[in-house]
Design a protein around this motif. Structure first.
Motif, PDB file in Angstrom:
ATOM      1  N   MET A 174       1.113  -1.183  -0.134  1.00 36.73           N
ATOM      2  CA  MET A 174      -0.077  -0.155  -0.004  1.00 36.73           C
ATOM      3  C   MET A 174       1.027   0.963   0.130  1.00 36.73           C
ATOM      4  O   MET A 174      -0.296   1.865  -0.899  1.00 36.73           O
ATOM      5  N   GLY A 175       2.028   1.252   0.431  1.00 37.31           N
ATOM      6  CA  GLY A 175       2.940   2.085   0.787  1.00 37.31           C
ATOM      7  C   GLY A 175       3.851   2.720  -0.480  1.00 37.31           C
ATOM      8  O   GLY A 175       3.130   4.067  -1.254  1.00 37.31           O
ATOM      9  N   MET A 176       4.244   1.389  -0.997  1.00 35.54           N
ATOM     10  CA  MET A 176       4.478   1.713  -1.960  1.00 35.54           C
ATOM     11  C   MET A 176       3.545   2.245  -3.032  1.00 35.54           C
ATOM     12  O   MET A 176       4.354   2.700  -4.215  1.00 35.54           O
ATOM     13  N   VAL A 177       2.327   1.445  -3.327  1.00 33.85           N
ATOM     14  CA  VAL A 177       1.500   1.846  -3.854  1.00 33.85           C
ATOM     15  C   VAL A 177       1.132   3.596  -4.584  1.00 33.85           C
ATOM     16  O   VAL A 177       0.966   4.844  -5.051  1.00 33.85           O
ATOM     17  N   THR A 178       0.819   4.084  -3.309  1.00 34.59           N
ATOM     18  CA  THR A 178       0.547   5.417  -2.521  1.00 34.59           C
ATOM     19  C   THR A 178       1.440   6.091  -3.447  1.00 34.59           C
ATOM     20  O   THR A 178       1.349   7.611  -3.905  1.00 34.59           O
ATOM     21  N   ASP A 179       2.945   5.786  -2.594  1.00 36.32           N
ATOM     22  CA  ASP A 179       4.030   6.847  -3.313  1.00 36.32           C
ATOM     23  C   ASP A 179       4.080   7.143  -4.861  1.00 36.32           C
ATOM     24  O   ASP A 179       3.986   7.966  -5.062  1.00 36.32           O
ATOM     25  N   LYS A 180       4.000   5.944  -5.380  1.00 38.85           N
ATOM     26  CA  LYS A 180       3.708   6.148  -6.849  1.00 38.85           C
ATOM     27  C   LYS A 180       3.127   6.871  -7.531  1.00 38.85           C
ATOM     28  O   LYS A 180       2.428   7.379  -8.581  1.00 38.85           O
TER      29      LYS A 180
END
Length: 623
Positions: free
Chosen positions: A68-74
């Protein structure tokens, strides 16, 4: 295709995505079943991730090896660190995201995980033999066989949407509800209930007078959600704020008779901490205004989300009320707000692994457990996915303690206390929030995830380097001596008292006016240490500074948590016939029979079990 799997995940929302990814990455043959592959990871309401306590959960998901964190940052189009005026235990990251790009970023992740298949279909029946789940049956007549099943159906189970007197079946706007599945579960003795949530109007930006609104800018520093993400790539956008007024409230009051919330049409309980606008004006009749936040839905779209104006009032009332706000006098909308009722299952029927106590190898995660929010769902999803894999292949259950993670607090609250309204995480729910900061989620959880096999070697190596550099910084500050005559002029410039005699650098850093950033340039030896940091320099310096300034508080809270651990180690499950213990209060007997806690500490957290009841159990254990 052979429809045989280790783990089947029903629903591809935030819980389902994390559950499927975790199980597959650990090595289980996994199938994610979703109604619509184009809505994977859909943000049903606000196009934002994080917020108070929720941001900490996303950091924990990332530290465990979730996505979730990676998708949010992207896909972030605005980032802010909330509560910076308070101590670091309260700092909470939050990001606006591009709704469409968020979906496709998740799909790209899932389609490239080995062992993970995606199937577009609707599950209608749970297959159970001898108290153990064996698979599912879909509306297309496909029978899937599985060792474990994870249910993450969100608001789709018997979903019913409301706008005024108009009611439409659906799990989300323009999407069908899921029928029969609840009934196929409850026939095995699992208790279900109904809850309600809502979403606001979506606005066409071309109809808004932004000159009459206040702007809310984001931050573009080093902070991110993932401990491994690169800097944000998308264009960073503004949000805006405005307020309702008495004219708005008068229009809203005129429609209350037709409000599903107040005319008896909706009988289920909605979220206390995210109320509809009509609930606000009824609950706070003397308040002359309520703040609203206008937020972009994406990098290029004209669609805007009006945070704070969730409503199920008739469409014409919603629009007429909004036009009484000056910036919306020429308002054009894409769709009105609506409420939705859906089925959930009593979470006290679950173990801390999120496995059902009634049906073996059946797991529940997300809104079906009575929670609200993408972040709470994702946190449950990753724990359910991990434990489903363990059930398939062996190993010790993976459980996070209340002093280890907000995810641990969330799950313990659900299975111990249950819910009588949609559950939302807050920092105030965590008794050890100084230990559960957003800056140290990786320090708390990544090593556990690495030993499990979920966090990979590169992530673990990053953690080791970070830990080593933080240790070097702290040791230097403890050993380096500061001479008063060499630093006093600098201290005066920084607005803090001069030294009367020398001290250690760590003593200076305990002052609120002094930071590593503003003192290091005056101490060449210290600057040299900092210059050795190659990756994520700002993140490491901030983490070290938090530990330096707040170590006393952290140590004290750790000591308290360790004392409570003694009760956590006293296992009581299966040791008492609570119905026969007349020395317990009647309420305590009833609650202990219902929850059947694993440990004495869990028993102590059950509402209705008093300290004297805990003492009775301790005495009986002694016998």
């Amino acid at each position: 295709m052979e429809f045989k799997y280790d783990v089947i995940v029903i629903g591809a929302g935030h819980a389902g995505c994390e559950a499927a990814a975790a199980a597959a990455n650990l090595g289980s043959k996994t199938c994610l079943i979703t109604m619509d592959m184009n809505k994977i990871g859909q943000m049903s309401c606000n196009p934002a991730v994080g917020g108070i306590a929720k941001g900490q959960i996303v950091r924990e998901i990332d530290a465990l090896g979730g996505y979730m964190g990676m998708v949010t940052d992207k896909t972030a189009i605005q980032f802010r660190m909330l509560n910076r005026s308070k101590g670091p235990a309260m700092w909470s990251p939050r990001a606006q995201c591009d709704r469409g790009k968020f979906i496709w970023a998740w799909r790209e992740v899932l389609e490239n995980i080995p062992n993970l298949h995606i199937w577009q279909d609707t599950v209608e029946e749970l297959l159970v033999e001898n108290g153990k789940v064996t698979g599912v049956l879909t509306c297309w007549g496909v029978t899937f066989h599985a060792k474990c099943v994870i249910l993450t159906a969100g608001t789709f189970l018997n979903g019913l949407m409301h706008i005024g007197h108009k009611m439409l079946p659906g799990g989300r706007c323009a999407e069908p509800a899921s029928y029969h599945l609840t009934e196929s579960i409850t026939r095995h003795g699992i208790t279900a209930g109904r809850m309600k949530t809502g979403t606001p109007v979506r606005i066409d930006a071309r109809s808004v007078d932004f000159s009459l609104m206040d702007t809310q800018d984001g931050e573009n520093d080093f902070h991110r959600f993932s401990f491994t993400s690169e800097p944000r790539k998308l264009k960073q956008l503004q949000c805006w704020t405005c307020y309702t007024n008495e004219e708005v409230h008068e229009v809203l009051r005129s429609g209350l008779a037709d409000s599903p919330l107040f005319n008896g049409q909706i009988k289920s309980i909605g979220p206390r901490y995210c109320p509809s606008i009509e609930t606000k004006i009824v609950t706070f009749p003397d308040k002359p205004q309520h703040q609203l936040f206008l937020e972009p839905e994406g990098e290029t779209t004209r669609e805007l989300y009006l945070n704070g104006f969730s409503s199920s009032l008739p469409m014409e009332i919603q629009l007429e009320a909004l036009k009484r706000i000056p910036c919306f006098r020429n308002l054009v909308v894409y769709r009105p707000g609506y409420a939705i009722e859906y089925d959930y299952f009593d979470p006290t029927q679950l173990k801390h692994t999120l496995e059902s106590k009634i049906i073996e190898n059946l797991f529940f995660a997300g809104q079906v457990n009575g929670t609200t929010g993408y972040e709470e769902a994702g946190g449950q999803g990753i724990i359910a996915g991990i434990n489903a894999h363990i059930n398939c292949h062996g190993g010790e259950p993976f459980i996070l303690g209340r002093d280890e993670a907000y995810i641990g607090v969330l799950i313990d609250d659900l299975v111990t206390k249950g819910v009588d309204e949609p559950y939302r995480m807050f920092t105030s729910r965590a008794e050890y929030r100084i230990l559960l900061r957003q800056d140290d989620a990786d320090m708390r959880l990544t090593e556990r995830a690495y030993k499990l096999g979920l966090a990979k070697q590169d992530r673990y190596d990053l953690l080791c380097k970070k830990r080593e550099m933080i240790g070097r910084i702290i040791e230097f500050t403890k050993s380096y001596s500061i001479k008063a005559d060499k630093i006093n002029d600098t201290l005066e410039e920084l607005g803090t008292a001069r030294l009367s005699h020398g001290c250690k650098l760590i003593d200076l850093l305990s002052r609120p006016q002094i930071s590593i950033g503003n003192i290091a340039e005056h101490i060449p030896a210290f600057q040299s240490i900092l210059n050795e940091i190659e990756d994520r320099k700002d993140e490491i310096i901030e983490a070290a500074e938090v530990l330096i300034k707040y170590q006393g508080y952290i140590d004290r809270e750790r000591m308290i948590a360790d004392k409570i651990h003694r009760l956590e180690s006293i296992r009581i499950k299966g040791k008492f016939d609570y119905a026969s213990l007349n020395s317990l209060s009647t309420e305590a007997r009833q609650k202990l029979i219902k929850i059947d806690p694993e440990t004495l500490a869990q028993a102590s957290r059950i509402p209705g079990v008093s300290p004297s009841d805990v003492n009775v159990l301790l005495v009986l254990l002694g016998r």
